[in-house]
Design a protein around this motif. Structure first.
Motif, mmCIF file in Angstrom:
data_model
loop_
_atom_site.group_PDB
_atom_site.id
_atom_site.type_symbol
_atom_site.label_atom_id
_atom_site.label_comp_id
_atom_site.label_asym_id
_atom_site.label_seq_id
_atom_site.Cartn_x
_atom_site.Cartn_y
_atom_site.Cartn_z
ATOM 1 N N ASP A 119 0.836 -1.198 0.000
ATOM 2 C CA ASP A 119 0.000 0.000 0.000
ATOM 3 C C ASP A 119 0.874 1.252 0.000
ATOM 4 O OD1 ASP A 119 -2.635 1.225 0.127
ATOM 5 O OD2 ASP A 119 -2.074 1.852 2.141
ATOM 6 N N LEU A 120 1.897 1.258 0.831
ATOM 7 C CA LEU A 120 2.783 2.412 0.898
ATOM 8 C C LEU A 120 3.631 2.546 -0.362
ATOM 9 C CD1 LEU A 120 3.879 2.236 4.629
ATOM 10 C CD2 LEU A 120 2.262 3.822 3.584
ATOM 11 N N ALA B 250 2.779 1.667 -3.320
ATOM 12 C CA ALA B 250 1.896 2.183 -4.369
ATOM 13 C C ALA B 250 1.736 3.693 -4.251
ATOM 14 C CB ALA B 250 0.528 1.499 -4.289
ATOM 15 N N ALA B 251 1.869 4.209 -3.020
ATOM 16 C CA ALA B 251 1.764 5.654 -2.793
ATOM 17 C C ALA B 251 3.119 6.344 -2.935
ATOM 18 C CB ALA B 251 1.186 5.923 -1.403
ATOM 19 N N GLY B 252 4.166 5.559 -3.260
ATOM 20 C CA GLY B 252 5.500 6.128 -3.434
ATOM 21 C C GLY B 252 6.220 6.419 -2.128
ATOM 22 N N VAL B 253 5.804 5.754 -1.057
ATOM 23 C CA VAL B 253 6.399 5.980 0.261
ATOM 24 C C VAL B 253 7.351 4.836 0.592
ATOM 25 C CG1 VAL B 253 5.890 6.199 2.735
ATOM 26 C CG2 VAL B 253 4.344 7.201 1.041
#
Length: 95
Positions: free
Chosen positions: A73-74, A76-79
């Motif tokens: 999930d992270l 995918a958010a670029g984190v």
């Protein structure tokens, strides 16, 4: 569709232990865990209570499965994920 009461997490925000930091209390009844265990979520937007935080709780079969959800999930958010699993985040009791 409204959640069944026994599937809801109980939560409260208190002023804390005299240190000025709000304390979020979460109670997870068995029905709420059963609801989450296959990946469903419970979400809380505490900005509505004046705290700059949102929470998402979810169930997973095991630790590795939970980490996979978090990291994917992270990612995918670029984190970038910072692994702090060995750090103790327990609340210290006031002296």
């Amino acid at each position: 569709m409204a959640a069944v009461r026994e599937e809801q997490i109980v939560f409260a925000v208190s002023p804390g232990n005299g240190d000025g930091v709000p304390l979020v209390l979460l109670g997870i009844p068995k029905g709420a865990w059963e609801y989450m265990r296959d990946g469903k979520t419970h979400t809380f937007d505490l900005t509505k209570a004046g705290l700059p935080i949102k929470l998402m709780l979810f169930g997973a079969a095991d630790h590795a499965s939970a980490m996979k959800v978090v990291t994917s999930d992270l990612a995918a958010a670029g984190v970038t994920v910072r692994d702090e699993r060995r750090r103790d985040y327990s609340i210290e009791e006031p002296e």
